[in-house]
Design a protein around this motif. Structure first.
Motif, PDB file in Angstrom:
ATOM      1  N   LYS A   1     -17.437  -8.129  33.415  1.00  0.00           N
ATOM      2  CA  LYS A   1     -17.491  -8.219  35.051  1.00  0.00           C
ATOM      3  C   LYS A   1     -17.312  -9.998  35.287  1.00  0.00           C
ATOM      4  CE  LYS A   1     -17.310  -7.404  39.543  1.00  0.00           C
ATOM      5  NZ  LYS A   1     -17.885  -8.383  40.283  1.00  0.00           N
ATOM      6  N   PHE A   2     -18.555 -10.391  34.522  1.00  0.00           N
ATOM      7  CA  PHE A   2     -18.640 -12.029  34.449  1.00  0.00           C
ATOM      8  C   PHE A   2     -17.220 -12.630  34.048  1.00  0.00           C
ATOM      9  CE2 PHE A   2     -19.534 -15.405  31.680  1.00  0.00           C
ATOM     10  CZ  PHE A   2     -19.898 -16.339  32.613  1.00  0.00           C
ATOM     11  N   MET A   3     -16.852 -12.235  33.012  1.00  0.00           N
ATOM     12  CA  MET A   3     -15.316 -12.806  32.398  1.00  0.00           C
ATOM     13  C   MET A   3     -14.578 -12.605  33.317  1.00  0.00           C
ATOM     14  SD  MET A   3     -15.611 -12.329  28.438  1.00  0.00           S
ATOM     15  CE  MET A   3     -16.293 -10.761  28.413  1.00  0.00           C
ATOM     16  N   ILE A   4     -14.205 -11.475  33.934  1.00  0.00           N
ATOM     17  CA  ILE A   4     -13.254 -11.547  35.157  1.00  0.00           C
ATOM     18  C   ILE A   4     -13.156 -12.333  36.279  1.00  0.00           C
ATOM     19  CG2 ILE A   4     -12.255  -9.870  37.060  1.00  0.00           C
ATOM     20  CD1 ILE A   4     -12.307  -7.689  34.799  1.00  0.00           C
ATOM     21  N   ASP A   5     -14.783 -12.457  36.854  1.00  0.00           N
ATOM     22  CA  ASP A   5     -15.190 -13.510  37.953  1.00  0.00           C
ATOM     23  C   ASP A   5     -14.907 -15.000  37.402  1.00  0.00           C
ATOM     24  OD1 ASP A   5     -15.718 -11.306  39.415  1.00  0.00           O
ATOM     25  OD2 ASP A   5     -17.886 -11.429  39.018  1.00  0.00           O
ATOM     26  N   THR A   6     -15.214 -15.213  36.027  1.00  0.00           N
ATOM     27  CA  THR A   6     -14.838 -16.529  35.722  1.00  0.00           C
ATOM     28  C   THR A   6     -13.252 -16.769  35.708  1.00  0.00           C
ATOM     29  OG1 THR A   6     -16.952 -16.469  34.422  1.00  0.00           O
ATOM     30  CG2 THR A   6     -15.491 -18.217  33.842  1.00  0.00           C
ATOM     31  N   PHE A   7     -12.612 -15.855  35.360  1.00  0.00           N
ATOM     32  CA  PHE A   7     -11.061 -15.977  35.155  1.00  0.00           C
ATOM     33  C   PHE A   7     -10.682 -16.365  36.419  1.00  0.00           C
ATOM     34  CE2 PHE A   7      -6.779 -14.444  35.372  1.00  0.00           C
ATOM     35  CZ  PHE A   7      -6.209 -15.379  34.204  1.00  0.00           C
ATOM     36  N   LYS A   8     -10.932 -15.671  37.345  1.00  0.00           N
ATOM     37  CA  LYS A   8     -10.675 -16.017  38.780  1.00  0.00           C
ATOM     38  C   LYS A   8     -10.729 -17.366  39.251  1.00  0.00           C
ATOM     39  CE  LYS A   8     -11.071 -11.020  40.464  1.00  0.00           C
ATOM     40  NZ  LYS A   8     -11.635 -10.314  41.503  1.00  0.00           N
ATOM     41  N   LYS A   9     -11.875 -17.799  38.894  1.00  0.00           N
ATOM     42  CA  LYS A   9     -11.918 -19.340  39.005  1.00  0.00           C
ATOM     43  C   LYS A   9     -11.086 -20.124  38.525  1.00  0.00           C
ATOM     44  CE  LYS A   9     -16.920 -18.658  39.790  1.00  0.00           C
ATOM     45  NZ  LYS A   9     -18.432 -18.981  39.370  1.00  0.00           N
TER      46      LYS A   9
ATOM     47  N   TRP B   1      -1.397 -18.542  33.589  1.00  0.00           N
ATOM     48  CA  TRP B   1      -2.213 -17.402  32.785  1.00  0.00           C
ATOM     49  C   TRP B   1      -2.690 -16.219  33.269  1.00  0.00           C
ATOM     50  CZ3 TRP B   1      -3.813 -19.025  27.463  1.00  0.00           C
ATOM     51  CH2 TRP B   1      -3.529 -20.224  27.308  1.00  0.00           C
ATOM     52  N   LYS B   2      -3.038 -15.339  32.241  1.00  0.00           N
ATOM     53  CA  LYS B   2      -3.086 -14.089  32.552  1.00  0.00           C
ATOM     54  C   LYS B   2      -4.731 -13.742  31.435  1.00  0.00           C
ATOM     55  CE  LYS B   2       1.289 -11.967  33.677  1.00  0.00           C
ATOM     56  NZ  LYS B   2       2.208 -11.175  33.572  1.00  0.00           N
ATOM     57  N   PHE B   3      -5.234 -12.781  32.057  1.00  0.00           N
ATOM     58  CA  PHE B   3      -6.742 -12.252  31.354  1.00  0.00           C
ATOM     59  C   PHE B   3      -6.426 -10.904  31.296  1.00  0.00           C
ATOM     60  CE2 PHE B   3     -10.982 -10.556  31.362  1.00  0.00           C
ATOM     61  CZ  PHE B   3     -11.534 -11.471  30.549  1.00  0.00           C
ATOM     62  N   PHE B   4      -6.658 -10.332  29.821  1.00  0.00           N
ATOM     63  CA  PHE B   4      -6.390  -9.087  29.331  1.00  0.00           C
ATOM     64  C   PHE B   4      -7.879  -8.653  28.896  1.00  0.00           C
ATOM     65  CE2 PHE B   4      -1.786  -7.981  28.016  1.00  0.00           C
ATOM     66  CZ  PHE B   4      -1.193  -8.783  29.043  1.00  0.00           C
ATOM     67  N   LEU B   5      -8.317  -7.504  29.493  1.00  0.00           N
ATOM     68  CA  LEU B   5      -9.595  -6.894  29.048  1.00  0.00           C
ATOM     69  C   LEU B   5      -9.191  -5.577  28.379  1.00  0.00           C
ATOM     70  CD1 LEU B   5     -12.696  -6.351  29.394  1.00  0.00           C
ATOM     71  CD2 LEU B   5     -12.216  -5.279  31.462  1.00  0.00           C
ATOM     72  N   VAL B   6      -9.618  -5.601  26.939  1.00  0.00           N
ATOM     73  CA  VAL B   6      -9.185  -4.392  26.314  1.00  0.00           C
ATOM     74  C   VAL B   6     -10.552  -3.784  26.104  1.00  0.00           C
ATOM     75  CG1 VAL B   6      -8.522  -3.399  24.228  1.00  0.00           C
ATOM     76  CG2 VAL B   6      -7.228  -5.401  25.287  1.00  0.00           C
ATOM     77  N   THR B   7     -10.791  -2.649  26.486  1.00  0.00           N
ATOM     78  CA  THR B   7     -12.226  -2.038  26.628  1.00  0.00           C
ATOM     79  C   THR B   7     -11.996  -0.445  26.115  1.00  0.00           C
ATOM     80  OG1 THR B   7     -14.227  -1.710  27.531  1.00  0.00           O
ATOM     81  CG2 THR B   7     -12.276  -1.364  28.734  1.00  0.00           C
ATOM     82  N   SER B   8     -13.150  -0.207  25.430  1.00  0.00           N
ATOM     83  CA  SER B   8     -13.212   1.444  25.227  1.00  0.00           C
ATOM     84  C   SER B   8     -14.216   2.025  26.330  1.00  0.00           C
ATOM     85  CB  SER B   8     -13.813   1.745  23.881  1.00  0.00           C
ATOM     86  OG  SER B   8     -15.008   0.981  23.355  1.00  0.00           O
TER      87      SER B   8
ATOM     88  N   ASN C   1     -17.680   5.746  36.581  1.00  0.00           N
ATOM     89  CA  ASN C   1     -18.405   4.591  36.925  1.00  0.00           C
ATOM     90  C   ASN C   1     -17.351   3.237  36.670  1.00  0.00           C
ATOM     91  OD1 ASN C   1     -20.698   3.336  38.188  1.00  0.00           O
ATOM     92  ND2 ASN C   1     -21.239   2.720  36.185  1.00  0.00           N
ATOM     93  N   PHE C   2     -16.652   3.219  35.553  1.00  0.00           N
ATOM     94  CA  PHE C   2     -15.987   1.990  35.160  1.00  0.00           C
ATOM     95  C   PHE C   2     -14.943   1.926  36.166  1.00  0.00           C
ATOM     96  CE2 PHE C   2     -12.163   0.081  33.114  1.00  0.00           C
ATOM     97  CZ  PHE C   2     -12.905  -0.827  32.565  1.00  0.00           C
ATOM     98  N   GLU C   3     -14.172   2.917  36.448  1.00  0.00           N
ATOM     99  CA  GLU C   3     -13.151   2.724  37.581  1.00  0.00           C
ATOM    100  C   GLU C   3     -13.846   2.299  38.985  1.00  0.00           C
ATOM    101  OE1 GLU C   3      -9.848   2.920  37.307  1.00  0.00           O
ATOM    102  OE2 GLU C   3     -10.275   3.110  35.179  1.00  0.00           O
ATOM    103  N   LYS C   4     -14.671   2.839  39.357  1.00  0.00           N
ATOM    104  CA  LYS C   4     -15.377   2.339  40.417  1.00  0.00           C
ATOM    105  C   LYS C   4     -15.631   0.996  40.510  1.00  0.00           C
ATOM    106  CE  LYS C   4     -19.643   3.142  43.409  1.00  0.00           C
ATOM    107  NZ  LYS C   4     -20.629   4.154  43.715  1.00  0.00           N
ATOM    108  N   GLU C   5     -16.048   0.271  39.428  1.00  0.00           N
ATOM    109  CA  GLU C   5     -16.670  -1.038  39.252  1.00  0.00           C
ATOM    110  C   GLU C   5     -15.191  -1.937  39.008  1.00  0.00           C
ATOM    111  OE1 GLU C   5     -19.581  -2.246  36.838  1.00  0.00           O
ATOM    112  OE2 GLU C   5     -20.805  -0.297  37.122  1.00  0.00           O
ATOM    113  N   PHE C   6     -14.451  -1.562  38.200  1.00  0.00           N
ATOM    114  CA  PHE C   6     -13.291  -2.317  37.766  1.00  0.00           C
ATOM    115  C   PHE C   6     -11.825  -1.872  38.273  1.00  0.00           C
ATOM    116  CE2 PHE C   6     -16.556  -3.028  34.360  1.00  0.00           C
ATOM    117  CZ  PHE C   6     -16.620  -4.288  34.289  1.00  0.00           C
ATOM    118  N   GLY C   7     -11.818  -0.860  38.662  1.00  0.00           N
ATOM    119  CA  GLY C   7     -10.531  -0.409  39.274  1.00  0.00           C
ATOM    120  C   GLY C   7      -9.769  -1.208  40.285  1.00  0.00           C
ATOM    121  N   SER C   8     -10.613  -1.901  41.211  1.00  0.00           N
ATOM    122  CA  SER C   8      -9.992  -2.786  42.395  1.00  0.00           C
ATOM    123  C   SER C   8      -9.983  -4.054  41.781  1.00  0.00           C
ATOM    124  CB  SER C   8     -11.037  -2.745  43.530  1.00  0.00           C
ATOM    125  OG  SER C   8     -12.253  -3.545  43.101  1.00  0.00           O
ATOM    126  N   LEU C   9     -10.288  -4.464  40.554  1.00  0.00           N
ATOM    127  CA  LEU C   9     -10.085  -5.910  39.800  1.00  0.00           C
ATOM    128  C   LEU C   9      -8.894  -6.015  39.468  1.00  0.00           C
ATOM    129  CD1 LEU C   9     -13.702  -6.373  38.264  1.00  0.00           C
ATOM    130  CD2 LEU C   9     -12.986  -6.724  40.490  1.00  0.00           C
TER     131      LEU C   9
END
Length: 355
Positions: free
Chosen positions: A185-193, A201-208, A216-224
């Motif tokens: 979440k920190f990196m996504i917020d930093t990329f927005k800045k 430029w684009k930001f790719f988050l690859v996660t397991s 819980n993941f979708e609740k936190e990251f789905g809207s991002l």
């Protein structure tokens, strides 16, 4: 030899599991190797996720499950010449000199029971995945462990052109609230800045993400997610390899804002995804903590940062200087010569077969 391998986290299929299953793959070439786990599909899943040949590895009942009693565990381990055991702080009781203990993360004395610290005397060898991890394990267990760096895979996909992509790769491990181990979440917020002045430029988050964490993941990251932020969950090796090959810059932030004197495990213990990204020519801009400092030489093959402003400024420095980015990309690729699979297997062979 008959060998057993156990990881309590095998179902997460992340860096630590790649480590343990690469051990299984290599040792199964000339030995009878059993992996202790109860999910009959785990080796098939791991083969696809990690691009490993586990066809000669046997899957057997997980005798280390807490539901099994001490006597049953002890008797069933007698048939093994050695057992390689990834410890979460606890240790089994085996016949002397059968046990090779592997630690993937640092532990303080306060985090380990006295009985488990005493059990270490039964171990033939103690191995750690980095000097960072070793610095804690040696003190906690009063041992002299050996560092066996993880087997990062060399990323080689021909014919893919680099794009304006900043990438991070790491599992989703929530801490509670909106925080997580890898600081996704920190990196996504930093990329927005960052993207306010860098629209191309684009930001790719690859996660397991484990099934129990998916909601819980979708609740936190789905809207991002948006046009410039892409989130890829539980990708197989081929897809991750393609993304590594496209990205120009790699970010890592585990440990940011944490009290590592109190919780050293919250720093990156090594950083296998950083090495893999570098092997594909991604320039790392990663936090100056934990195992990352054993990989990146700041100013030569990437950059280390301490604050969010440094992360932004160093990334901007690369983006604005094409020649610098290309030169560092060439230097980054060389890292796999030291942290690759061939070196890992050679050192592993010496550890397992040493009398």
């Amino acid at each position: 030899m008959k060998l057993g391998i156990y990881s309590p986290y095998l179902d997460t299929l992340t860096g630590g599991e790649l480590y343990m299953l690469t051990i299984a793959e290599f040792l199964s070439k000339e030995n009878d190797v059993d992996v202790f786990w109860d999910d009959g599909q785990i080796l098939e899943k791991a083969s696809k996720r990690f691009n490993l040949d586990l066809s000669k590895v046997n899957l057997v009942r997980n005798i280390f499950d807490v539901s099994n009693n001490f006597y049953e565990k002890f008797v069933k381990t007698l048939k093994y010449d050695k057992i390689i055991y990834l410890s979460d702080g606890s240790l089994p009781i085996l016949a002397p000199k059968k046990l090779i203990v592997h630690f993937q993360f640092p532990l303080l004395k306060s985090q380990v029971s006295n009985i488990n610290r005493r059990k270490i005397i039964l171990a033939k060898k103690v191995i750690c995945n980095s000097k960072f991890t070793k610095s804690f394990i040696d003190k906690t267990y009063s041992v002299k462990s050996v560092v066996l760096y993880p087997p990062a895979q060399k990323i080689t996909v021909e014919g893919i052109k680099k794009e304006n992509i900043i990438l991070t790769v790491g599992r989703y491990q929530p801490y509670g609230g909106n925080d997580d181990f890898k600081k996704l979440k920190f990196m996504i917020d930093t990329f927005k800045k960052f993207e306010k002045e860098n629209k191309d430029w684009k930001f790719f988050l690859v996660t397991s993400v484990r099934d129990e964490d998916s909601q819980n993941f979708e609740k936190e990251f789905g809207s991002l997610r948006n046009n410039s932020i892409r989130i890829i969950k539980n990708a197989d090796f081929d897809e991750v390899e393609q993304i590594y090959s496209k990205a120009k810059i790699y970010w890592h932030a585990a440990g940011f804002g944490e009290n590592l004197n109190k919780n050293p495990e919250r720093a990156e213990h090594f950083g296998m995804s950083t090495v893999e990204a570098m092997s594909a020519g991604c320039v790392p801009v990663v936090i100056n903590l934990g195992g990352q400092k054993e990989i990146v030489v700041s100013g030569e093959n990437g950059y280390l940062w301490d604050t969010e402003s440094e992360l932004l400024n160093l990334t901007k420095k690369l983006v604005d200087n094409k020649e610098l980015l290309e030169n560092m990309s060439k230097e980054a690729k060389k890292i796999i010569d030291f942290f690759g699979k061939e070196r890992f297997c050679k050192e592993l062979d010496e550890i397992v077969n040493k009398k």
